[in-house]
Design a protein around this motif. Structure first.
Motif, mmCIF file in Angstrom:
data_model
loop_
_atom_site.group_PDB
_atom_site.id
_atom_site.type_symbol
_atom_site.label_atom_id
_atom_site.label_comp_id
_atom_site.label_asym_id
_atom_site.label_seq_id
_atom_site.Cartn_x
_atom_site.Cartn_y
_atom_site.Cartn_z
ATOM 1 N N GLY A 1 23.740 -21.196 27.045
ATOM 2 C CA GLY A 1 22.341 -21.532 26.808
ATOM 3 C C GLY A 1 21.649 -22.164 27.991
ATOM 4 O O GLY A 1 20.410 -22.197 28.050
ATOM 5 N N SER A 2 22.419 -22.657 28.959
ATOM 6 C CA SER A 2 21.827 -23.332 30.111
ATOM 7 C C SER A 2 21.749 -22.451 31.357
ATOM 8 O O SER A 2 21.113 -22.838 32.340
ATOM 9 C CB SER A 2 22.633 -24.590 30.451
ATOM 10 O OG SER A 2 23.947 -24.252 30.872
ATOM 11 N N LYS A 3 22.386 -21.256 31.325
ATOM 12 C CA LYS A 3 22.415 -20.446 32.549
ATOM 13 C C LYS A 3 22.267 -18.954 32.335
ATOM 14 O O LYS A 3 21.823 -18.243 33.235
ATOM 15 C CB LYS A 3 23.709 -20.711 33.329
ATOM 16 C CG LYS A 3 24.969 -20.361 32.573
ATOM 17 C CD LYS A 3 26.230 -20.702 33.382
ATOM 18 C CE LYS A 3 26.455 -19.715 34.507
ATOM 19 N NZ LYS A 3 27.762 -19.908 35.168
ATOM 20 N N THR A 4 22.648 -18.421 31.175
ATOM 21 C CA THR A 4 22.585 -16.975 30.961
ATOM 22 C C THR A 4 21.136 -16.525 30.818
ATOM 23 O O THR A 4 20.368 -17.096 30.036
ATOM 24 C CB THR A 4 23.372 -16.570 29.714
ATOM 25 O OG1 THR A 4 24.729 -17.008 29.846
ATOM 26 C CG2 THR A 4 23.354 -15.072 29.521
ATOM 27 N N GLU B 1 26.552 -0.139 25.028
ATOM 28 C CA GLU B 1 25.926 0.908 24.213
ATOM 29 C C GLU B 1 26.654 2.241 24.345
ATOM 30 O O GLU B 1 26.888 2.738 25.448
ATOM 31 C CB GLU B 1 24.456 1.072 24.622
ATOM 32 C CG GLU B 1 23.681 2.008 23.719
ATOM 33 C CD GLU B 1 22.211 2.061 24.091
ATOM 34 O OE1 GLU B 1 21.460 2.771 23.395
ATOM 35 O OE2 GLU B 1 21.826 1.415 25.081
ATOM 36 N N GLY B 2 27.011 2.797 23.191
ATOM 37 C CA GLY B 2 27.696 4.076 23.165
ATOM 38 C C GLY B 2 29.152 4.003 23.545
ATOM 39 O O GLY B 2 29.833 5.038 23.559
ATOM 40 N N ARG B 3 29.655 2.796 23.868
ATOM 41 C CA ARG B 3 31.043 2.648 24.273
ATOM 42 C C ARG B 3 31.815 1.736 23.329
ATOM 43 O O ARG B 3 32.837 2.131 22.776
ATOM 44 C CB ARG B 3 31.116 2.089 25.702
ATOM 45 C CG ARG B 3 30.509 3.001 26.771
ATOM 46 C CD ARG B 3 30.663 2.385 28.150
ATOM 47 N NE ARG B 3 30.164 3.264 29.208
ATOM 48 C CZ ARG B 3 28.935 3.209 29.686
ATOM 49 N NH1 ARG B 3 28.071 2.317 29.203
ATOM 50 N NH2 ARG B 3 28.553 4.044 30.642
ATOM 51 N N ILE C 1 21.907 -10.551 29.423
ATOM 52 C CA ILE C 1 22.266 -10.132 28.063
ATOM 53 C C ILE C 1 21.908 -8.669 27.855
ATOM 54 O O ILE C 1 22.696 -7.890 27.303
ATOM 55 C CB ILE C 1 21.562 -11.028 27.027
ATOM 56 C CG1 ILE C 1 22.057 -12.476 27.144
ATOM 57 C CG2 ILE C 1 21.805 -10.501 25.613
ATOM 58 C CD1 ILE C 1 21.349 -13.438 26.223
ATOM 59 N N ARG C 2 20.722 -8.273 28.322
ATOM 60 C CA ARG C 2 20.316 -6.868 28.181
ATOM 61 C C ARG C 2 21.237 -5.955 28.989
ATOM 62 O O ARG C 2 21.554 -4.833 28.560
ATOM 63 C CB ARG C 2 18.860 -6.694 28.615
ATOM 64 C CG ARG C 2 17.859 -7.231 27.602
ATOM 65 C CD ARG C 2 16.453 -6.742 27.912
ATOM 66 N NE ARG C 2 15.928 -7.379 29.112
ATOM 67 C CZ ARG C 2 15.207 -8.497 29.108
ATOM 68 N NH1 ARG C 2 14.954 -9.108 27.945
ATOM 69 N NH2 ARG C 2 14.748 -9.009 30.224
ATOM 70 N N LEU D 1 30.038 -11.315 22.398
ATOM 71 C CA LEU D 1 29.494 -11.751 23.680
ATOM 72 C C LEU D 1 29.177 -13.244 23.638
ATOM 73 O O LEU D 1 28.434 -13.707 22.780
ATOM 74 C CB LEU D 1 28.232 -10.955 24.009
ATOM 75 C CG LEU D 1 27.582 -11.232 25.367
ATOM 76 C CD1 LEU D 1 28.497 -10.779 26.505
ATOM 77 C CD2 LEU D 1 26.225 -10.531 25.456
ATOM 78 N N VAL D 2 29.742 -14.005 24.586
ATOM 79 C CA VAL D 2 29.504 -15.440 24.691
ATOM 80 C C VAL D 2 28.507 -15.685 25.811
ATOM 81 O O VAL D 2 28.734 -15.276 26.960
ATOM 82 C CB VAL D 2 30.809 -16.209 24.979
ATOM 83 C CG1 VAL D 2 30.525 -17.705 25.144
ATOM 84 C CG2 VAL D 2 31.807 -15.979 23.858
#
Length: 289
Positions: free
Chosen positions: A247-250, A263-265, A255-256, A243-244
């Motif tokens: 740092g200035s917008k995400t 998850e699980g996939r 992310i969660r 996952l990229v």
């Protein structure tokens, strides 16, 4: 042995991939009958169906102006630039994680558009390919908005969709940079991208590509994970995802959301923080795996 089209599939279509044999004649076999069935038993093994070295040599080579690419944030050759060093560190950490799990098929994605995932995927692929006698494949699977060919300055007319559908052989649509990097580029956007990735033809084509090229690592540059279902559609043909983030917008929530989606996939191999504010020497930080 010359290149031949692979045989027809059950649906009557060709797999679209040329068969490159070993080029060796088959030695006479010692034959003895099975005492129970009466069938003949061959004491020597049949030759391998594919010779990856010959397949690699069949790919059209491309050239790139390394000086201009470095100015745009791409490091096609070894460099002492801090960002290039960060990609070398990412390469080593990635290889360690893959070796521990026995994986080779890695998706590179981001939560949203504009995080620099294609630049990360491309730089990572070139870092992997700088290892002597290695084999790395980089594929542009952002089918709606392919851009790696443009990033590299490749002006060829390349239709990756024709390869995935089994209409064109691998050596017609793939390119090679140096002797260690194969490129599955694309200059034809595909409107029904998700449906293409769900298509069994795509699964067959990717499996055959891996069989013929025998790469150590395959990097798939995929669309943002929260934008559509393309990543999940390709899931059965993936081992893990990188996952990229920007740092200035995400945001942490994005992310969660990605972690919950995976998850699980699909296992999350690591996170790359791009354009980190506290990394004043360059644009990238290495992944946390």
């Amino acid at each position: 042995m010359t290149a031949n089209q692979s045989g027809p599939r059950k649906d009557g279509k060709s797999a679209g991939i040329s068969v490159f044999g070993t080029g060796q004649t088959t030695a006479p076999h010692d034959v003895s009958p099975d005492l129970l069935t009466g069938r003949e038993i061959f004491s020597s093994n049949l030759p391998a169906l594919f010779n990856p070295a010959r397949v690699w040599e069949s790919l059209a080579a491309i050239q790139a102006d390394t000086r201009s690419k470095t100015g745009n944030g791409l490091f096609l050759e070894a460099s002492s630039h801090p960002a290039a060093t960060a990609f070398d560190i990412l390469r080593t950490r990635l290889l360690r994680g893959l070796a521990e799990k026995g994986w080779k098929r890695i998706a590179v994605t981001s939560p949203t558009h504009g995080c620099g995932k294609s630049f990360v995927a491309t730089n990572l692929a070139f870092a992997l390919a700088r290892r002597p006698a290695s084999r790395t494949v980089l594929m542009d699977f952002d089918l709606r908005h392919p851009e790696i060919a443009q990033i590299l300055g490749v002006k060829d007319d390349i239709d990756l969709g024709a390869f995935l559908a089994g209409h064109q052989p691998l050596e017609s649509e793939f390119r090679r940079f140096g002797r260690t990097l194969a490129l599955g580029l694309n200059t034809h956007p595909i409107s029904q991208a998700s449906e293409t990735l769900h298509d069994p033809d795509t699964v067959v084509a990717l499996a055959a590509m891996i069989e013929q090229l025998d790469p150590e690592v395959v990097i798939y540059d995929l669309p943002p994970a929260l934008a559509n279902d393309d990543l999940l559609a390709l899931g059965p043909s993936l081992d893990a995802v990188l996952l990229v983030t920007d740092g200035s917008k995400t945001s942490p929530e994005e992310i969660r959301a990605c972690e919950k989606l995976f998850e699980g996939r699909i296992p999350l191999l690591g996170v790359v923080l791009n354009r980190a504010q506290d990394f004043n020497a360059g644009r990238y930080r290495y992944a946390k795996t």
